[in-house]
Design a protein around this motif. Sequence first.
Motif, PDB file in Angstrom:
ATOM      1  N   UNK A  62       0.827  -1.217   0.000  1.00 53.05           N
ATOM      2  CA  UNK A  62       0.000   0.000   0.000  1.00 53.05           C
ATOM      3  C   UNK A  62       0.856   1.259   0.000  1.00 53.05           C
ATOM      4  N   UNK A  63       0.438   2.206  -0.810  1.00 53.50           N
ATOM      5  CA  UNK A  63       1.076   3.508  -0.853  1.00 53.50           C
ATOM      6  C   UNK A  63       0.156   4.498  -1.570  1.00 53.50           C
ATOM      7  N   UNK A  64       0.595   5.737  -1.628  1.00 51.71           N
ATOM      8  CA  UNK A  64      -0.236   6.819  -2.158  1.00 51.71           C
ATOM      9  C   UNK A  64       0.196   7.158  -3.588  1.00 51.71           C
ATOM     10  N   UNK A  65      -0.805   7.451  -4.430  1.00 51.45           N
ATOM     11  CA  UNK A  65      -0.569   7.827  -5.820  1.00 51.45           C
ATOM     12  C   UNK A  65      -1.351   9.095  -6.135  1.00 51.45           C
ATOM     13  N   UNK A  66      -0.912   9.784  -7.186  1.00 55.95           N
ATOM     14  CA  UNK A  66      -1.634  10.963  -7.662  1.00 55.95           C
ATOM     15  C   UNK A  66      -1.853  10.813  -9.171  1.00 55.95           C
ATOM     16  N   UNK A  67      -3.102  10.898  -9.578  1.00 53.91           N
ATOM     17  CA  UNK A  67      -3.486  10.739 -10.974  1.00 53.91           C
ATOM     18  C   UNK A  67      -3.965  12.076 -11.520  1.00 53.91           C
ATOM     19  N   UNK A  68      -3.355  12.509 -12.603  1.00 55.42           N
ATOM     20  CA  UNK A  68      -3.739  13.787 -13.233  1.00 55.42           C
ATOM     21  C   UNK A  68      -4.365  13.509 -14.594  1.00 55.42           C
ATOM     22  N   UNK A  69      -5.514  14.118 -14.848  1.00 59.28           N
ATOM     23  CA  UNK A  69      -6.266  13.910 -16.075  1.00 59.28           C
ATOM     24  C   UNK A  69      -6.624  15.254 -16.698  1.00 59.28           C
ATOM     25  N   UNK A  70      -6.499  15.357 -18.004  1.00 55.58           N
ATOM     26  CA  UNK A  70      -6.894  16.584 -18.697  1.00 55.58           C
ATOM     27  C   UNK A  70      -8.412  16.660 -18.867  1.00 55.58           C
ATOM     28  N   UNK A  71      -9.053  15.504 -18.822  1.00 52.58           N
ATOM     29  CA  UNK A  71     -10.513  15.434 -18.919  1.00 52.58           C
ATOM     30  C   UNK A  71     -10.939  14.076 -18.387  1.00 52.58           C
ATOM     31  N   UNK A  72     -12.182  13.973 -17.925  1.00 49.36           N
ATOM     32  CA  UNK A  72     -12.707  12.674 -17.493  1.00 49.36           C
ATOM     33  C   UNK A  72     -12.880  11.782 -18.717  1.00 49.36           C
ATOM     34  N   UNK A  73     -12.501  10.527 -18.601  1.00 48.64           N
ATOM     35  CA  UNK A  73     -12.783   9.582 -19.681  1.00 48.64           C
ATOM     36  C   UNK A  73     -14.288   9.424 -19.851  1.00 48.64           C
ATOM     37  N   UNK A  74     -14.997   9.430 -18.723  1.00 50.44           N
ATOM     38  CA  UNK A  74     -16.455   9.376 -18.733  1.00 50.44           C
ATOM     39  C   UNK A  74     -16.937  10.146 -17.505  1.00 50.44           C
ATOM     40  N   UNK A  75     -17.670  11.245 -17.672  1.00 49.67           N
ATOM     41  CA  UNK A  75     -18.119  12.022 -16.512  1.00 49.67           C
ATOM     42  C   UNK A  75     -19.102  11.281 -15.612  1.00 49.67           C
ATOM     43  N   UNK A  76     -19.611  10.127 -16.073  1.00 52.37           N
ATOM     44  CA  UNK A  76     -20.480   9.312 -15.234  1.00 52.37           C
ATOM     45  C   UNK A  76     -19.682   8.349 -14.354  1.00 52.37           C
ATOM     46  N   UNK A  77     -18.362   8.322 -14.532  1.00 51.51           N
ATOM     47  CA  UNK A  77     -17.512   7.462 -13.713  1.00 51.51           C
ATOM     48  C   UNK A  77     -16.141   7.332 -14.337  1.00 51.51           C
TER      49      UNK A  77
END
Length: 205
Positions: A62-77
């Motif tokens: 277990x450890x911590x991650x940070x995910x950066x996205x320019x846009x949601x792949x799907x705004x419903x999830x």
Amino acid sequence: MMLVEVTAPAAEALPVAMLRDHLRLGTGFGMAEDAAETAALAGFLRAAIATVEARTGKVLLARRFRLRLEAWRDPEGQPLPLAPVEAVERVETADATGVSVVVDAGLYRLVPDMQRPVLAPVGAFLPAVPLGGFAEITLRAGFGAEWAQVPADLAQAVLLLAARYHEDRSFAGSAGALPFGVGALIEPWRSVRVLGGRGNPRGRA
């Protein structure tokens, strides 16, 4: 998409003693020699863990991650690229100038899944990502903080691969196929790459 590992596995969580026993290495040759060997074994284990995680999409320790996205792949999830995810700690959106806003934790939820966990909205959609900006998700992922919590077949795969790195130093940098035994152990855990489709992102039946 950019995924960054924020914290590394704790050194004491690495199964150095298990690898030493697997390799049938002795101890007591002197403090300097033992320390150098321990550091080398830890390095082989980290390399093996990284390889197994990359091939399976599963985070072992277990450890911590940070995910950066320019846009949601799907705004419903939004599907998350790692599993298992223990918690989503923080979600932020930033505009084109880099000014960020923390998203209210009541507006999203984690849908756990061993193959494709999802950041889902509580309402209809996830908060909009500003034009020219980005969204950033901070999450904790992994089977557990201790090596005993790693599934036995994945743990064995790491030991076998670390032993191979130890025995053949040139193999550690090889882009070739994994040893057969390692590949067989991790095959049931390999992620099915289905992120291109919408699928069932919100966990609906």
